[in-house]
Design a protein around this motif. Structure first.
Motif, PDB file in Angstrom:
ATOM      1  N   CYS A  95      59.828  -5.084 103.080  1.00 40.51           N
ATOM      2  CA  CYS A  95      59.669  -6.421 102.511  1.00 40.51           C
ATOM      3  C   CYS A  95      59.987  -6.433 101.020  1.00 40.51           C
ATOM      4  O   CYS A  95      60.652  -7.339 100.519  1.00 40.51           O
ATOM      5  N   THR A  96      59.513  -5.413 100.324  1.00 33.95           N
ATOM      6  CA  THR A  96      59.698  -5.379  98.869  1.00 33.95           C
ATOM      7  C   THR A  96      60.833  -4.475  98.439  1.00 33.95           C
ATOM      8  O   THR A  96      61.287  -4.550  97.289  1.00 33.95           O
ATOM      9  N   GLY A  97      61.301  -3.614  99.352  1.00 33.79           N
ATOM     10  CA  GLY A  97      62.314  -2.646  98.983  1.00 33.79           C
ATOM     11  C   GLY A  97      61.748  -1.427  98.288  1.00 33.79           C
ATOM     12  O   GLY A  97      62.487  -0.487  97.971  1.00 33.79           O
ATOM     13  N   GLN A  98      60.474  -1.408  98.035  1.00 35.64           N
ATOM     14  CA  GLN A  98      59.854  -0.250  97.420  1.00 35.64           C
ATOM     15  C   GLN A  98      59.688   0.850  98.454  1.00 35.64           C
ATOM     16  O   GLN A  98      59.553   0.594  99.659  1.00 35.64           O
ATOM     17  N   PHE A  99      59.729   2.082  97.980  1.00 37.86           N
ATOM     18  CA  PHE A  99      59.530   3.195  98.905  1.00 37.86           C
ATOM     19  C   PHE A  99      58.741   4.286  98.197  1.00 37.86           C
ATOM     20  O   PHE A  99      58.715   4.387  96.963  1.00 37.86           O
ATOM     21  N   ALA A 100      58.093   5.099  99.004  1.00 36.50           N
ATOM     22  CA  ALA A 100      57.313   6.230  98.499  1.00 36.50           C
ATOM     23  C   ALA A 100      57.907   7.505  99.068  1.00 36.50           C
ATOM     24  O   ALA A 100      58.129   7.618 100.286  1.00 36.50           O
ATOM     25  N   GLU A 101      58.220   8.446  98.183  1.00 37.70           N
ATOM     26  CA  GLU A 101      58.716   9.753  98.593  1.00 37.70           C
ATOM     27  C   GLU A 101      57.578  10.761  98.488  1.00 37.70           C
ATOM     28  O   GLU A 101      56.824  10.747  97.505  1.00 37.70           O
ATOM     29  N   TYR A 102      57.518  11.613  99.474  1.00 36.77           N
ATOM     30  CA  TYR A 102      56.373  12.531  99.531  1.00 36.77           C
ATOM     31  C   TYR A 102      56.834  13.856 100.101  1.00 36.77           C
ATOM     32  O   TYR A 102      57.494  13.897 101.151  1.00 36.77           O
ATOM     33  N   GLY A 103      56.546  14.923  99.379  1.00 38.20           N
ATOM     34  CA  GLY A 103      56.954  16.247  99.821  1.00 38.20           C
ATOM     35  C   GLY A 103      55.849  16.962 100.580  1.00 38.20           C
ATOM     36  O   GLY A 103      54.669  16.887 100.217  1.00 38.20           O
ATOM     37  N   GLN A 104      56.267  17.672 101.613  1.00 41.49           N
ATOM     38  CA  GLN A 104      55.328  18.436 102.423  1.00 41.49           C
ATOM     39  C   GLN A 104      55.913  19.824 102.670  1.00 41.49           C
ATOM     40  O   GLN A 104      57.064  19.953 103.114  1.00 41.49           O
ATOM     41  N   ILE A 105      55.163  20.862 102.335  1.00 42.40           N
ATOM     42  CA  ILE A 105      55.604  22.234 102.565  1.00 42.40           C
ATOM     43  C   ILE A 105      54.893  22.746 103.812  1.00 42.40           C
ATOM     44  O   ILE A 105      53.657  22.772 103.879  1.00 42.40           O
ATOM     45  N   ILE A 106      55.695  23.142 104.787  1.00 41.75           N
ATOM     46  CA  ILE A 106      55.153  23.609 106.070  1.00 41.75           C
ATOM     47  C   ILE A 106      55.573  25.056 106.243  1.00 41.75           C
ATOM     48  O   ILE A 106      56.776  25.355 106.352  1.00 41.75           O
ATOM     49  N   LYS A 107      54.637  25.939 106.229  1.00 44.43           N
ATOM     50  CA  LYS A 107      54.912  27.362 106.405  1.00 44.43           C
ATOM     51  C   LYS A 107      54.507  27.773 107.811  1.00 44.43           C
ATOM     52  O   LYS A 107      53.335  27.714 108.170  1.00 44.43           O
ATOM     53  N   SER A 108      55.533  28.149 108.590  1.00 47.22           N
ATOM     54  CA  SER A 108      55.289  28.725 109.913  1.00 47.22           C
ATOM     55  C   SER A 108      55.491  30.227 109.761  1.00 47.22           C
ATOM     56  O   SER A 108      56.597  30.745 109.841  1.00 47.22           O
ATOM     57  N   GLN A 109      54.424  30.904 109.499  1.00 43.55           N
ATOM     58  CA  GLN A 109      54.508  32.296 109.065  1.00 43.55           C
ATOM     59  C   GLN A 109      53.424  33.120 109.722  1.00 43.55           C
ATOM     60  O   GLN A 109      52.297  32.670 109.888  1.00 43.55           O
ATOM     61  N   ASP A 110      53.837  34.334 110.069  1.00 42.73           N
ATOM     62  CA  ASP A 110      52.880  35.275 110.648  1.00 42.73           C
ATOM     63  C   ASP A 110      51.943  35.763 109.545  1.00 42.73           C
ATOM     64  O   ASP A 110      52.382  36.380 108.578  1.00 42.73           O
ATOM     65  N   THR A 111      50.708  35.475 109.691  1.00 44.28           N
ATOM     66  CA  THR A 111      49.715  35.931 108.712  1.00 44.28           C
ATOM     67  C   THR A 111      48.759  36.951 109.304  1.00 44.28           C
ATOM     68  O   THR A 111      47.813  37.370 108.631  1.00 44.28           O
ATOM     69  N   GLN A 112      49.027  37.335 110.546  1.00 44.67           N
ATOM     70  CA  GLN A 112      48.165  38.309 111.205  1.00 44.67           C
ATOM     71  C   GLN A 112      48.919  39.625 111.375  1.00 44.67           C
ATOM     72  O   GLN A 112      50.097  39.641 111.719  1.00 44.67           O
ATOM     73  N   GLY A 113      48.226  40.696 111.125  1.00 44.87           N
ATOM     74  CA  GLY A 113      48.844  41.999 111.307  1.00 44.87           C
ATOM     75  C   GLY A 113      49.021  42.351 112.778  1.00 44.87           C
ATOM     76  O   GLY A 113      48.457  41.699 113.667  1.00 44.87           O
TER      77      GLY A 113
END
Length: 815
Positions: A570-588
């Protein structure tokens, strides 16, 4: 209330140390006029302002309890000066109860004679509720509050003992209307009484608040004479009920012309003679009344009809109809979110609808309806809705019009209506916010944030291999113990709960998507609702950039840089938002290793232990993991995972050995196993090679010739030893001379039979070496047995020699 008053009188008697006395009916024995006020300070003008409840402080009065003499407001909504003093002057008395009990004003005793008629009165006041808004301790006496005020005429004998009393009606919550009311009583002096006095009371049965103000007290003698006034009643009287559905009727209302209500007593009955309470009578039904002048005994009668002429009213001040054009025109209680409109318009769950905009008839009646006599039927309550769209970018008005039907006193039907207006507003992108972070743990605090756009956590850690799409993240964080109620999005007109407009109990939406919160049908809400495409005036989307999370080629490990864009079209305004997603083995890696044991070697009392390979070794993401040896407790280790590891110089006992494994993300898995070293190695047995032993002749009187020999284990041992402990020595042989030689013992024996008639013989003897743990070793030794003993000499018998005999001459002594 009678019990409360009786208790109050008993307490008053205890305070004033007087006996309990009885109440007399209001009575009259004189038909003349009421005389002058006998009280010198009836308007309370003579006294010291402030607290006077200690017994004194006002001329001509005794006062006990919570009593103040005032002339100006004290902050608890007492009457302002313009309405304060109906008597002469501006002072008045305030009585109240902080604690349960009685406050009392006692006037001076006046001489009196039996048969005289006295009249007592005082003006009383209690403020309206709205006059006391915002004060700390309200003086208003609300409905249900048992506190009340009365005025009494007390009759005393010559010694000042109270014989009885008559009293007025009770000034209670029904009179708390912000106006002064004269409360009065009339009575005849009983036999034995010598004086009369006025008593004004505030009675508080419990711990309820409120106060009553008093002014213009009077005590007067009614002149003797016979009243010649004949009562003339109205044939029929119509009485309109007040705002409490009660009547303010007095006796003089039934009488034609002016008449003193103080001397009138009246009674109202129905058509079967049952008495009706005049304060709360039956309305819209003709009743009978009778009036009697208690001074003259004259009476009359007629009929009375109590009527309710007040129409019900609806409170339209809540969300009034204003024809607003933006969210700025409405109060917060009247604003809803655009995503809540389908819940109402599609008539989703009734409880949820009622939470958003009241529509329960009974709740509406309790909240908004007002009628003095509740003269309306809940079945006649209805509403209809009018949705007025102002455009998707502006919002939608909802006008809900309530209508209540009722029957008037004359039998005609009437209705009252009220329109309440609500506004469904677009989502304001500028209000978007993130979840708070716990300063102690650094973890996101995922809890509902209502009435705004909520962004997912900026950093998310997932195990390797998990789906990193918003759907996958939502599925990962969704609580499997709660039942999800998923929408079918079919938009059909619902049949009960056919359309699930609210997705309930999917806790993962808060992690995977921009979202908002909405209550649902079940408990546990509000629930996160994802914005994965278009919701109201918002559209959301995202792009991903993927990079390795660990070493290159480390399978299943990745880092996603996700860029969300939420657009207000409606207004043409937008919000940008960053998200860091780590899919990582953290278990030995996971390892399991069996325990093992080993025995020491024969020389150093230590062992070289071949460590077993793990029974199981694996990792969630790395398919090529190996292992190595960690903490050994100080022992050296050699080898590798392929050929195996050897632990060196391990002493007796149980030792914990650590196994380690590292995956491609640098996570280390650990496992421990037990190495037990025991002594299961026999001693080193050493015997002598050349052992020669000769038989020894043993003479006895039975057999002159007996050869015998004995050899000990120590004689055969040649330095046998054990690497860990000391040793014990034992020998045995094939028995010839003694059967015990076949058993292990400290020695074995030899005899002539071993020679078998020869001059010598080689005989094998076993030597056993045993350590302290029971480990043993056996060695053989060959013993050369010889007989070199010769014959056994025979000693001649005793003899006596003469001095000339040579004892060295064997021919004489024998040999």
């Amino acid at each position: 209330m009678k019990l409360a008053k009786t208790l109050a009188i008993w307490m008053l008697c205890c305070i004033l140390s007087i006996p309990i006395y009885s109440q007399l009916n209001n009575d009259c024995n004189a038909g003349g006029a009421i005389g002058d006020n006998l009280l010198n300070n009836g308007s309370f003008e003579d006294g010291t302002l402030g607290f006077v409840g200690g017994g004194s402080g006002m001329d001509s009065w005794q006062s006990f309890g919570n009593i103040f003499l005032l002339e100006s407001p004290d902050g608890y909504c007492q009457p302002v000066p313009t309405v304060a003093a109906p008597g002469n002057g501006k002072n008045f008395v305030k009585m109240f109860g902080t604690f349960s009990g009685v406050s009392v004003l006692i006037g001076p005793a006046m001489e009196a004679e039996a048969g005289e008629t006295y009249v007592a009165s005082v003006d009383m006041y209690s403020p309206k509720e709205e006059e006391c808004n915002g004060v700390m301790f309200s003086d208003h006496i609300p409905e249900g509050n048992p506190n009340f005020g009365i005025v009494q005429i007390q009759y005393l004998d010559g010694g000042g003992v109270v014989l009885g009393f008559s009293e007025s009606k009770q000034f209670d919550y029904k009179y708390a209307a912000g106006r002064w009311t004269e409360m009065s009583t009339i009575g005849v002096i009983p036999d034995g009484a010598a004086s009369v006095r006025i008593v004004v009371l505030f009675i508080q049965p419990g711990f309820d608040g409120g106060a009553i103000y008093y002014d213009d007290a009077k005590l007067a003698l009614k002149a003797e004479g016979v009243s010649t006034t004949n009562l003339a009643c109205n044939d029929h009287v119509n009485v309109t009920l007040n705002s409490d559905c009660a009547s303010d009727i007095t006796g003089d209302m039934f009488i034609e012309g002016d008449y003193d209500d103080l001397t009138l007593d009246f009674e109202i009955t129905n058509n079967i003679g049952a008495q009706i309470d005049p304060e709360f009578p039956i309305f819209n039904q003709t009743l009978n009344y009778s009036v009697i002048d208690i001074c003259s005994g004259n009476s009359c009668w007629g009929t009375v009809l109590f009527e309710d002429k007040e129409d019900p009213t609806i409170d339209c001040e809540i969300c009034p109809e204003i024809n607003g054009s933006s969210v700025l025109d409405y109060s917060d209680d009247c604003i809803l979110a655009c995503y809540e409109q389908p819940i109402l318009q599609l008539r989703y769950d009734d409880r949820l609808r009622d939470d958003l905009v009241m529509e329960d008839y009974e709740d509406f009646a309790d909240d908004a309806m007002s009628d003095n006599c509740d003269n309306w039927d809940p079945e006649d309550v209805s509403f209809y809705d009018d949705y007025q769209s102002l455009g998707a970018c502006v919002g939608t008005r909802l006008k809900r019009t309530w209508t209540v039907g009722f029957t008037r006193n004359d039998g005609t039907r009437g209705t009252v209506s009220c329109t309440r207006e609500y506004f469904f507003a677009p989502v304001d992108l500028s209000t978007a916010r993130e979840y708070d972070v716990d300063p102690l743990t650094g973890q996101y605090i995922i809890e509902p944030i209502e009435d705004t756009l909520v962004l997912p956590p900026a950093s998310i850690s997932l195990p390797c291999g998990v789906d990193v799409s918003p759907e996958g993240i939502a599925a990962f964080f969704d609580n499997p113990l709660t039942e999800d109620r998923d929408t079918d999005d079919n938009g059909i007109d619902p049949d009960e709960l056919d359309v699930d407009l609210v997705v309930e109990n999917n806790e993962g939406y808060a992690w995977g998507y921009p979202h908002y919160y909405q209550d649902g049908v079940g408990s546990g809400g509000p629930h996160a609702q994802k914005i994965d495409n278009e919701v109201c005036n918002l559209i959301s989307g995202y792009t991903d950039q993927e990079i390795d999370a660990c070493a290159p080629g480390c399978g299943g490990n990745r880092k996603i840089l996700r860029s969300w864009v939420v657009l207000d079209w409606c207004t043409g305004q937008f919000a940008e938002y960053g998200q860091i997603i780590k899919s990582q083995d953290t278990q030995g890696p996971q390892l399991s290793v069996p325990n093992t044991s080993a025995s020491v070697d024969p020389w150093n009392c230590t062992a070289a232990v071949n460590l077993p390979a793990p029974e199981h070794i694996g990792d969630d993401c790395d398919s090529d993991v190996t292992y190595y040896i960690g903490n050994t407790g100080g022992y050296s280790v050699s080898g590798n995972a392929t050929d195996g590891f050897v632990l060196h110089g391990v002493e007796l006992g149980t030792h914990t050995i650590e196994y380690l494994s590292e995956d491609c993300c640098g996570n280390i898995g650990r496992a421990t196993m037990q190495v037990t070293v025991v002594d299961q190695t026999g001693p080193v047995a050493v015997s002598k090679e050349f052992i020669v032993i000769s038989l020894t002749n043993v003479g006895n009187t039975v057999d002159e010739f007996q050869g015998f020999a004995k050899i000990y284990a120590e004689d055969i041992d040649n330095g046998s030893y054990d690497g860990c402990t000391g040793v014990s020595l034992e020998v045995r042989r094939t028995p010839v001379c003694d059967a015990a030689d076949a058993q292990w013992g400290p020695f074995v024996t030899f005899c002539c039979e071993d020679l078998q008639g020869g001059g010598s013989a080689e005989i094998n003897v076993e030597l056993k070496i045993e350590d302290e743990y029971g480990n043993a070793n056996i060695v053989w030794a060959t013993v050369l047995l010889e007989d070199k003993s010769g014959t056994i000499p025979v000693i001649p018998p005793h003899m006596f020699l003469t001095c000339d005999m040579d004892y060295n001459d064997f021919s004489i002594t024998g040999g």
